[in-house]
Design an enzyme around this catalytic site. Sequence first.
Site, PDB file in Angstrom:
ATOM      1  N   GLY A 140      46.818  40.557  32.155  1.00  0.00           N
ATOM      2  CA  GLY A 140      46.777  39.801  33.396  1.00  0.00           C
ATOM      3  C   GLY A 140      47.780  38.664  33.381  1.00  0.00           C
ATOM      4  N   PRO A 256      56.637  28.453  39.780  1.00  0.00           N
ATOM      5  CG  PRO A 256      57.451  26.538  38.672  1.00  0.00           C
ATOM      6  CD  PRO A 256      57.546  28.047  38.683  1.00  0.00           C
ATOM      7  CD  GLU A 258      53.668  34.493  41.989  1.00  0.00           C
ATOM      8  OE1 GLU A 258      52.599  35.147  41.924  1.00  0.00           O
ATOM      9  OE2 GLU A 258      54.621  34.672  41.218  1.00  0.00           O
ATOM     10  NE  ARG A 284      23.251  30.654  66.914  1.00  0.00           N
ATOM     11  CZ  ARG A 284      22.768  31.836  67.240  1.00  0.00           C
ATOM     12  NH1 ARG A 284      23.270  32.495  68.282  1.00  0.00           N
ATOM     13  NH2 ARG A 284      21.795  32.397  66.550  1.00  0.00           N
TER      14      ARG A 284
END
Length: 393
Positions: A140, A256, A258, A284
């Site tokens: 990962g 950074p 990203e 509501r």
Amino acid sequence: MPEILAPPTYVSPWMAEEVADVATLARTFFEREVTPHVERFSEQHQVDRETWLAAGAAGLLCISVPEEYGGGGGTFAHEAAVMWEQGRAGDDALGYSVHSSIVAHYLLNYGSEEQKQRWLPRMATGELIGAIAMTEPSTGSDLQRIRTTARRDGDHYVVNGSKTFITNSSHAGLVLIVARTGGEGAQGVSLVVAEVGGGAESPGLEGFERGRVLHKIGQHGQDTRELSFTDMRVPVANLLGDAEGQGFYQLMLQLPQERLAIAVGAVASADRAVELAIAYSKEREAFGKPIGHFQNTRFTLAEVSTDVLAARTFLDYCIGLHLEGRLDAATASRAKYWTTDVQCDVIDRCLQVFGGYGYMMEYPIARMYAGARVQKIYGGTNEIMKELISRTL
């Protein structure tokens, strides 16, 4: 009595007039080309191919790529304006940031002149869709342990391995592959670009296979698959950079941006959730009055609106640093982990305002809730973000 003033409307300092015009353009695009088709995109697990072409025709793709390569000639602020409006629209189907803010910038920063001229103009029009293949089934956030290999054979690399959780997999005609070209650890990693073909129905490059569509908790309209490479041959000329073994460092320098892109979407989504919850609290009714009249609802809305304003100001600070070329990895990690934590918390609390209707997928708040959770995982898990930050203390 003193005059009671309305609360000021906050405007991000990077949202100059030209950038605001881009935001308006992007808002119109998502309202026209994406929002009406949310359910269909969700059912087919991808946007239409024409959606990418429409984004290109609108001038939204690769908007921070120089005009000489077909882009918009803007800055990250222009990218952020598009991502902000995408988040505000509640869209998580179009893999915009992967294509424009990530893949295009690897090519722009590390590609040769020939590579940039060959790929970027087609990415800007939406003719060529980009994906980046980092994550592997057994790897990962630890990119130093990737197993996909690119072995040199004459004028080609022979690529073998598999990737998973890859956004834009169905439509991608260009895949940026993180592969091991030799050696262990960071020194053996390179970035290799593969032109794989035009889409899921195309025979594509020999040895390349688009795997199963991944059924996720949320973001159902986003194009996410597994990819596999079996003796796939890619020209050595498609290596990104002037030598092998530079890939890990190229990744570290681009991550950074990203992570900042993830933060933009996180805050925008949280901001929209608060807006939806405020509107619903006025409509509501319960026990004969709008639910916004109850102290618990009012306090909840006060708290989440404050959380979002605080997140926006921190995000804007980080964007300002990035525009000046001063955003460091630790600060980007702070932005990514903290804003996505805020996003998940704020949307959860806003969903509660909707009661049972908040659990119904036809309500945008439910889709936003389901889509938010992965934000704390991709781009480097939030736990990894904290580890990276702690190393600088």
